[in-house]
Design a protein around this motif. Structure first.
Motif, PDB file in Angstrom:
ATOM      1  N   GLY A 161       0.836  -1.198   0.000  1.00 48.45           N
ATOM      2  CA  GLY A 161       0.000   0.000   0.000  1.00 48.45           C
ATOM      3  C   GLY A 161       0.871   1.248   0.000  1.00 48.45           C
ATOM      4  O   GLY A 161       1.974   1.255   0.553  1.00 48.45           O
ATOM      5  N   ARG A 162       0.372   2.283  -0.618  1.00 44.84           N
ATOM      6  CA  ARG A 162       1.125   3.540  -0.748  1.00 44.84           C
ATOM      7  C   ARG A 162       1.578   4.100   0.598  1.00 44.84           C
ATOM      8  O   ARG A 162       2.660   4.639   0.737  1.00 44.84           O
ATOM      9  N   GLN A 163       0.761   3.968   1.631  1.00 46.39           N
ATOM     10  CA  GLN A 163       1.083   4.544   2.936  1.00 46.39           C
ATOM     11  C   GLN A 163       2.283   3.875   3.603  1.00 46.39           C
ATOM     12  O   GLN A 163       2.888   4.443   4.510  1.00 46.39           O
ATOM     13  N   LYS A 164       2.659   2.692   3.171  1.00 49.85           N
ATOM     14  CA  LYS A 164       3.799   1.984   3.757  1.00 49.85           C
ATOM     15  C   LYS A 164       5.051   2.073   2.880  1.00 49.85           C
ATOM     16  O   LYS A 164       6.050   1.416   3.146  1.00 49.85           O
TER      17      LYS A 164
ATOM     18  N   THR B  39      18.763  10.564  10.643  1.00 52.24           N
ATOM     19  CA  THR B  39      18.152   9.481  11.405  1.00 52.24           C
ATOM     20  C   THR B  39      16.773   9.899  11.895  1.00 52.24           C
ATOM     21  O   THR B  39      15.843   9.097  11.901  1.00 52.24           O
ATOM     22  N   LYS B  40      16.628  11.151  12.263  1.00 50.39           N
ATOM     23  CA  LYS B  40      15.326  11.668  12.715  1.00 50.39           C
ATOM     24  C   LYS B  40      14.286  11.561  11.596  1.00 50.39           C
ATOM     25  O   LYS B  40      13.134  11.203  11.848  1.00 50.39           O
ATOM     26  N   ASP B  41      14.695  11.857  10.357  1.00 53.27           N
ATOM     27  CA  ASP B  41      13.796  11.710   9.210  1.00 53.27           C
ATOM     28  C   ASP B  41      13.337  10.256   9.078  1.00 53.27           C
ATOM     29  O   ASP B  41      12.157   9.980   8.845  1.00 53.27           O
ATOM     30  N   VAL B  42      14.289   9.325   9.227  1.00 53.93           N
ATOM     31  CA  VAL B  42      13.973   7.898   9.118  1.00 53.93           C
ATOM     32  C   VAL B  42      12.998   7.493  10.221  1.00 53.93           C
ATOM     33  O   VAL B  42      12.003   6.803   9.964  1.00 53.93           O
ATOM     34  N   HIS B  43      13.239   7.935  11.443  1.00 52.86           N
ATOM     35  CA  HIS B  43      12.345   7.600  12.557  1.00 52.86           C
ATOM     36  C   HIS B  43      10.935   8.131  12.314  1.00 52.86           C
ATOM     37  O   HIS B  43       9.954   7.444  12.632  1.00 52.86           O
ATOM     38  N   SER B  44      10.832   9.316  11.739  1.00 57.86           N
ATOM     39  CA  SER B  44       9.502   9.879  11.421  1.00 57.86           C
ATOM     40  C   SER B  44       8.777   9.016  10.399  1.00 57.86           C
ATOM     41  O   SER B  44       7.568   8.762  10.532  1.00 57.86           O
ATOM     42  N   LEU B  45       9.500   8.560   9.386  1.00 60.25           N
ATOM     43  CA  LEU B  45       8.888   7.682   8.388  1.00 60.25           C
ATOM     44  C   LEU B  45       8.445   6.366   9.019  1.00 60.25           C
ATOM     45  O   LEU B  45       7.346   5.870   8.748  1.00 60.25           O
ATOM     46  N   LEU B  46       9.273   5.811   9.871  1.00 65.70           N
ATOM     47  CA  LEU B  46       8.927   4.554  10.536  1.00 65.70           C
ATOM     48  C   LEU B  46       7.736   4.737  11.470  1.00 65.70           C
ATOM     49  O   LEU B  46       6.867   3.869  11.549  1.00 65.70           O
ATOM     50  N   ASP B  47       7.691   5.863  12.171  1.00 60.04           N
ATOM     51  CA  ASP B  47       6.543   6.154  13.044  1.00 60.04           C
ATOM     52  C   ASP B  47       5.240   6.201  12.252  1.00 60.04           C
ATOM     53  O   ASP B  47       4.179   5.862  12.769  1.00 60.04           O
ATOM     54  N   SER B  48       5.328   6.622  10.996  1.00 59.77           N
ATOM     55  CA  SER B  48       4.122   6.713  10.158  1.00 59.77           C
ATOM     56  C   SER B  48       3.790   5.378   9.476  1.00 59.77           C
ATOM     57  O   SER B  48       2.825   5.297   8.728  1.00 59.77           O
ATOM     58  N   GLY B  49       4.605   4.337   9.737  1.00 58.82           N
ATOM     59  CA  GLY B  49       4.294   3.011   9.209  1.00 58.82           C
ATOM     60  C   GLY B  49       5.012   2.617   7.932  1.00 58.82           C
ATOM     61  O   GLY B  49       4.756   1.550   7.383  1.00 58.82           O
TER      62      GLY B  49
ATOM     63  N   GLY C  24      19.185   4.451  10.884  1.00 54.83           N
ATOM     64  CA  GLY C  24      17.881   4.821  11.436  1.00 54.83           C
ATOM     65  C   GLY C  24      17.021   3.614  11.749  1.00 54.83           C
ATOM     66  O   GLY C  24      16.364   3.558  12.788  1.00 54.83           O
ATOM     67  N   LEU C  25      17.019   2.620  10.862  1.00 48.86           N
ATOM     68  CA  LEU C  25      16.259   1.390  11.105  1.00 48.86           C
ATOM     69  C   LEU C  25      16.777   0.666  12.346  1.00 48.86           C
ATOM     70  O   LEU C  25      15.997   0.231  13.200  1.00 48.86           O
ATOM     71  N   GLN C  26      18.099   0.549  12.455  1.00 49.42           N
ATOM     72  CA  GLN C  26      18.675  -0.162  13.593  1.00 49.42           C
ATOM     73  C   GLN C  26      18.436   0.572  14.908  1.00 49.42           C
ATOM     74  O   GLN C  26      18.055  -0.039  15.899  1.00 49.42           O
ATOM     75  N   SER C  27      18.617   1.885  14.923  1.00 48.36           N
ATOM     76  CA  SER C  27      18.410   2.630  16.169  1.00 48.36           C
ATOM     77  C   SER C  27      16.923   2.653  16.560  1.00 48.36           C
ATOM     78  O   SER C  27      16.602   2.632  17.743  1.00 48.36           O
ATOM     79  N   TYR C  28      16.061   2.671  15.581  1.00 51.13           N
ATOM     80  CA  TYR C  28      14.618   2.644  15.851  1.00 51.13           C
ATOM     81  C   TYR C  28      14.237   1.331  16.510  1.00 51.13           C
ATOM     82  O   TYR C  28      13.502   1.310  17.500  1.00 51.13           O
ATOM     83  N   LYS C  29      14.777   0.249  15.974  1.00 49.67           N
ATOM     84  CA  LYS C  29      14.483  -1.073  16.554  1.00 49.67           C
ATOM     85  C   LYS C  29      15.061  -1.187  17.968  1.00 49.67           C
ATOM     86  O   LYS C  29      14.424  -1.710  18.865  1.00 49.67           O
ATOM     87  N   GLU C  30      16.274  -0.662  18.160  1.00 50.24           N
ATOM     88  CA  GLU C  30      16.920  -0.719  19.477  1.00 50.24           C
ATOM     89  C   GLU C  30      16.130   0.044  20.537  1.00 50.24           C
ATOM     90  O   GLU C  30      16.070  -0.381  21.682  1.00 50.24           O
ATOM     91  N   LYS C  31      15.538   1.160  20.141  1.00 52.02           N
ATOM     92  CA  LYS C  31      14.775   1.938  21.119  1.00 52.02           C
ATOM     93  C   LYS C  31      13.347   1.433  21.286  1.00 52.02           C
ATOM     94  O   LYS C  31      12.569   1.976  22.046  1.00 52.02           O
ATOM     95  N   GLY C  32      13.030   0.352  20.542  1.00 54.39           N
ATOM     96  CA  GLY C  32      11.721  -0.282  20.722  1.00 54.39           C
ATOM     97  C   GLY C  32      10.601   0.329  19.927  1.00 54.39           C
ATOM     98  O   GLY C  32       9.425   0.175  20.268  1.00 54.39           O
ATOM     99  N   GLY C  33      10.925   1.003  18.822  1.00 53.37           N
ATOM    100  CA  GLY C  33       9.911   1.604  17.970  1.00 53.37           C
ATOM    101  C   GLY C  33       9.042   0.534  17.325  1.00 53.37           C
ATOM    102  O   GLY C  33       9.478  -0.592  17.126  1.00 53.37           O
ATOM    103  N   ALA C  34       7.836   0.900  17.025  1.00 47.43           N
ATOM    104  CA  ALA C  34       6.904  -0.037  16.389  1.00 47.43           C
ATOM    105  C   ALA C  34       7.346  -0.296  14.966  1.00 47.43           C
ATOM    106  O   ALA C  34       7.892   0.567  14.308  1.00 47.43           O
ATOM    107  N   SER C  35       7.109  -1.510  14.469  1.00 50.25           N
ATOM    108  CA  SER C  35       7.448  -1.857  13.094  1.00 50.25           C
ATOM    109  C   SER C  35       6.287  -1.524  12.193  1.00 50.25           C
ATOM    110  O   SER C  35       5.169  -1.663  12.531  1.00 50.25           O
TER     111      SER C  35
END
Length: 125
Positions: free
Chosen positions: A68-71, A83-93, A114-125
């Motif tokens: 889907g386009r949103q992902k 990395t902050k840009d990457v985390h924002s994209l990941l937060d949006s799914g 950004g992907l690795q640090s997001y996963k380390e801090k427990g961000g949602a996939s």
């Protein structure tokens, strides 16, 4: 373990760049979007990096249909990423990323950091 499927015309270069990191928490699979799409639907901790000559459409190809386009997000020819840009994209799914082959060295390292640090801090996939 962070699983990243890489596809498109630059998949060999992206895979080589990621393998140079020698990260034990990183699994890199060279694939096509047609193979990666169904696998990503089953594995919510998997991501896709696709490449093409412009980073516009073919870099994501069938991922748009599978995810889907949103992902999906394309960086196109954008060379500045944080990395902050990457985390924002990941937060949006977003889980599938497209870019042009001339941006591999500029985008992929920051994206994977950004992907690795997001996963380390427990961000949602």
């Amino acid at each position: 373990m962070l699983t990243i499927y890489v596809g498109g015309v630059g998949k060999v270069d992206v895979k080589r760049l990621l393998e140079q990191r020698r990260s034990p928490d990183l699994k890199i699979i060279a694939s096509s979007d047609l193979e990666a799409g169904p696998a990503m639907k089953r594995n919510k901790d998997a991501y896709y990096i696709g490449t093409c000559h412009t980073g516009a459409g073919a870099s994501l190809g069938a991922m748009l249909a599978f995810m889907g386009r949103q992902k999906c997000h394309t960086f196109g020819r954008q060379s500045k990423l944080t990395t902050k840009d990457v985390h924002s994209l990941l937060d949006s799914g977003v889980r599938a990323f497209g870019l042009s082959i001339d941006q591999i060295n500029a985008i992929v390292p920051v994206l994977v950091d950004g992907l690795q640090s997001y996963k380390e801090k427990g961000g949602a996939s």
